[in-house]
Design a protein around this motif. Sequence first.
Motif, mmCIF file in Angstrom:
data_model
loop_
_atom_site.group_PDB
_atom_site.id
_atom_site.type_symbol
_atom_site.label_atom_id
_atom_site.label_comp_id
_atom_site.label_asym_id
_atom_site.label_seq_id
_atom_site.Cartn_x
_atom_site.Cartn_y
_atom_site.Cartn_z
ATOM 1 N N TYR A 60 0.861 -1.279 -0.050
ATOM 2 C CA TYR A 60 0.047 -0.143 0.074
ATOM 3 C C TYR A 60 1.035 1.216 -0.109
ATOM 4 N N THR A 61 0.751 2.082 -0.972
ATOM 5 C CA THR A 61 1.799 3.339 -1.136
ATOM 6 C C THR A 61 0.741 4.484 -0.791
ATOM 7 N N ALA A 62 1.435 5.325 -0.157
ATOM 8 C CA ALA A 62 0.747 7.175 -0.221
ATOM 9 C C ALA A 62 1.852 7.734 -0.286
ATOM 10 N N ARG A 63 1.411 9.123 -0.808
ATOM 11 C CA ARG A 63 2.529 10.041 -1.268
ATOM 12 C C ARG A 63 1.847 11.524 -0.773
ATOM 13 N N GLY A 64 2.933 12.165 -0.446
ATOM 14 C CA GLY A 64 2.294 13.641 -0.033
ATOM 15 C C GLY A 64 3.511 14.573 0.515
ATOM 16 N N GLY A 65 2.959 15.582 1.066
ATOM 17 C CA GLY A 65 3.885 16.545 1.811
ATOM 18 C C GLY A 65 4.757 17.584 0.904
ATOM 19 N N GLN A 66 4.399 17.586 -0.340
ATOM 20 C CA GLN A 66 5.247 18.515 -1.272
ATOM 21 C C GLN A 66 4.799 20.004 -0.563
ATOM 22 N N HIS A 67 5.627 20.885 -0.774
ATOM 23 C CA HIS A 67 5.253 22.275 -0.578
ATOM 24 C C HIS A 67 6.651 23.083 -0.972
ATOM 25 N N ALA A 68 6.437 24.352 -0.828
ATOM 26 C CA ALA A 68 7.467 25.195 -1.542
ATOM 27 C C ALA A 68 9.078 24.858 -0.756
ATOM 28 N N ALA A 69 9.050 24.806 0.384
ATOM 29 C CA ALA A 69 10.423 24.486 0.990
ATOM 30 C C ALA A 69 10.793 23.058 0.643
ATOM 31 N N ASP A 70 9.972 21.970 0.388
ATOM 32 C CA ASP A 70 10.167 20.803 0.139
ATOM 33 C C ASP A 70 9.586 20.154 -0.915
ATOM 34 N N PRO A 71 9.754 20.448 -2.254
ATOM 35 C CA PRO A 71 9.279 20.143 -3.301
ATOM 36 C C PRO A 71 9.023 18.510 -3.629
ATOM 37 N N VAL A 72 10.089 17.844 -2.829
ATOM 38 C CA VAL A 72 9.887 16.267 -3.157
ATOM 39 C C VAL A 72 9.011 15.422 -2.239
ATOM 40 N N GLY A 73 8.724 16.006 -1.126
ATOM 41 C CA GLY A 73 7.672 15.690 0.020
ATOM 42 C C GLY A 73 8.235 13.954 0.305
ATOM 43 N N TRP A 74 7.094 13.303 0.741
ATOM 44 C CA TRP A 74 7.619 11.871 1.087
ATOM 45 C C TRP A 74 6.538 10.821 0.318
ATOM 46 N N THR A 75 7.200 9.755 0.461
ATOM 47 C CA THR A 75 6.618 8.368 -0.276
ATOM 48 C C THR A 75 6.505 7.456 0.798
ATOM 49 N N VAL A 76 5.407 6.789 1.546
ATOM 50 C CA VAL A 76 5.269 5.727 2.439
ATOM 51 C C VAL A 76 4.793 4.565 1.632
ATOM 52 N N VAL A 77 5.616 3.328 1.943
ATOM 53 C CA VAL A 77 5.133 2.171 1.145
ATOM 54 C C VAL A 77 4.861 1.219 2.497
ATOM 55 N N LEU A 78 3.640 0.748 2.514
ATOM 56 C CA LEU A 78 3.542 -0.153 3.600
ATOM 57 C C LEU A 78 3.795 -1.609 3.118
ATOM 58 N N LEU A 79 4.898 -2.244 3.647
ATOM 59 C CA LEU A 79 5.650 -3.335 2.978
ATOM 60 C C LEU A 79 4.761 -4.781 3.747
ATOM 61 N N ASP A 80 4.536 -4.767 4.777
ATOM 62 C CA ASP A 80 3.872 -6.139 5.438
ATOM 63 C C ASP A 80 3.335 -5.500 6.709
ATOM 64 N N ALA A 81 2.449 -6.503 7.222
ATOM 65 C CA ALA A 81 1.926 -6.628 8.477
ATOM 66 C C ALA A 81 1.910 -7.788 9.097
ATOM 67 N N TYR A 82 2.303 -7.872 10.466
ATOM 68 C CA TYR A 82 2.678 -8.978 11.314
ATOM 69 C C TYR A 82 1.851 -9.025 12.602
ATOM 70 N N ARG A 83 1.392 -10.364 13.107
ATOM 71 C CA ARG A 83 0.802 -10.349 14.340
ATOM 72 C C ARG A 83 1.791 -10.313 15.376
ATOM 73 N N SER A 84 1.437 -9.390 16.526
ATOM 74 C CA SER A 84 2.433 -9.192 17.696
ATOM 75 C C SER A 84 2.054 -10.379 18.502
ATOM 76 N N LEU A 85 2.998 -11.305 19.121
ATOM 77 C CA LEU A 85 2.636 -12.196 19.960
ATOM 78 C C LEU A 85 2.500 -11.767 21.312
ATOM 79 N N ALA A 86 3.608 -10.875 21.463
ATOM 80 C CA ALA A 86 3.635 -10.086 22.843
ATOM 81 C C ALA A 86 2.396 -9.395 23.564
ATOM 82 N N LYS A 87 1.924 -8.789 22.384
ATOM 83 C CA LYS A 87 0.736 -7.570 22.787
ATOM 84 C C LYS A 87 -0.601 -8.035 22.182
ATOM 85 N N ASP A 88 -0.764 -8.989 21.568
ATOM 86 C CA ASP A 88 -1.930 -9.412 20.647
ATOM 87 C C ASP A 88 -2.432 -8.066 19.574
#
Length: 335
Positions: free
Chosen positions: A239-267
């Motif tokens: 799952y990919t999201a992009r954003g954060g571009q503005h005058a001082a930061d024309p590149v912004g950010w890209t976030v890719v959710l690569l995977d999800a796991y069950r946590s055994l310690a915390k449920d």
Amino acid sequence: MIFQLSDFLFPETPARLFPDTAERPWVLEVGFGDGRFWPPFAHTFPEAPNYLGVELSGVSLLKAERRLRAAGLPNAVLTKLPASVVVREVIPAGSLDAIIVNFPDPWPKAGHTEQRLLRVPFFQLAAHRLKPGGAVLLTTDHDEYFEFACAEAEASGVMRVELAEPPAAALETKYALKWRDLGLGVHHARFIPTAHPTDSAAVSFAPYPKEESAVPHAILRLPDALHPQNLSQTHFDKYTARGGQHAADPVGWTVVLLDAYRSLAKDGLVFLAHVVEGELTQEVLVNVNPRPDGQFLVRLARFGGPIITPGVKAAVATVTAWLEERGAETTNRGY
Ligand SMILES: C[S@@+](CC[C@H](N)C(=O)[O-])C[C@H]1O[C@@H](n2cnc3c(N)ncnc32)[C@H](O)[C@@H]1O
């Protein structure tokens, strides 16, 4: 000493990086490879200058660290980060005596020159971070990159080019020896600032926090289908999201959710996110853990010491959005 990105301040001070020798000259080496240059070069000075080495290869980092330790150079910091990120975010204005680049990757193919380090933006940044009298020192076997770098330095409007003999230590690095064995010659230039740019976007620091801000988080109610016990593999696609571009930061950010796991310690759940902001990439974990009131807390994990950049905050927001798209209801946002 090896530093991770999160070990630095933005910008740094020599007094913190080199507490016992802060008043000495400060040299940055870009792409130090297996670290053969610095020990013989440092020993040409009555007192070894302070040294910050940046390199992208982890194997080289470890080899160089062993070499510097064996050479008895305690006022040396090595880091595995892209040079332009370190120069832009870590180095204060007017603080370096030299930036040394020995045998940079030449990126010889047509269309790849954008990958070269020694282009106008880097020279403008370097002119801002060097002390008066400081210089960028380039040694290379590559005729075409050498001419390219000299032309870019001139085009930057803030550097003049002086041709000179390379330091002897630059002729004994791993790549110097490799090219010498092939019978190739060597070029050397000193790029000397003629101006100290003050108003260019290239010289400003990116909006990284000087101190860690509050850990980004969200509190939400998960529908039954999203409870950790009920989630299955079929629920997850990259799952990919992009954003954060503005005058001082024309590149912004890209976030890719690569995977999800069950946590055994915390449920709970743990999401693995890849965050790209220009040349800076970070892999972060975002926890989704149950709270006593039955809701879930989405929060950045401290694992790996992430720097809380706008992109890392966006990773928490992206996990929250992923859960909301599947029916979660957010009751509180802190990012
Ligand atoms: C051709 S090798 C030269 C290594 C060493 N200077 C020598 O002379 O043996 C270029 C080195 O620069 C590193 N490098 C390339 N791009 C870099 C960047 N943006 N920041 C830091 N290091 C980089 C590479 O990982 C590689 O080790």
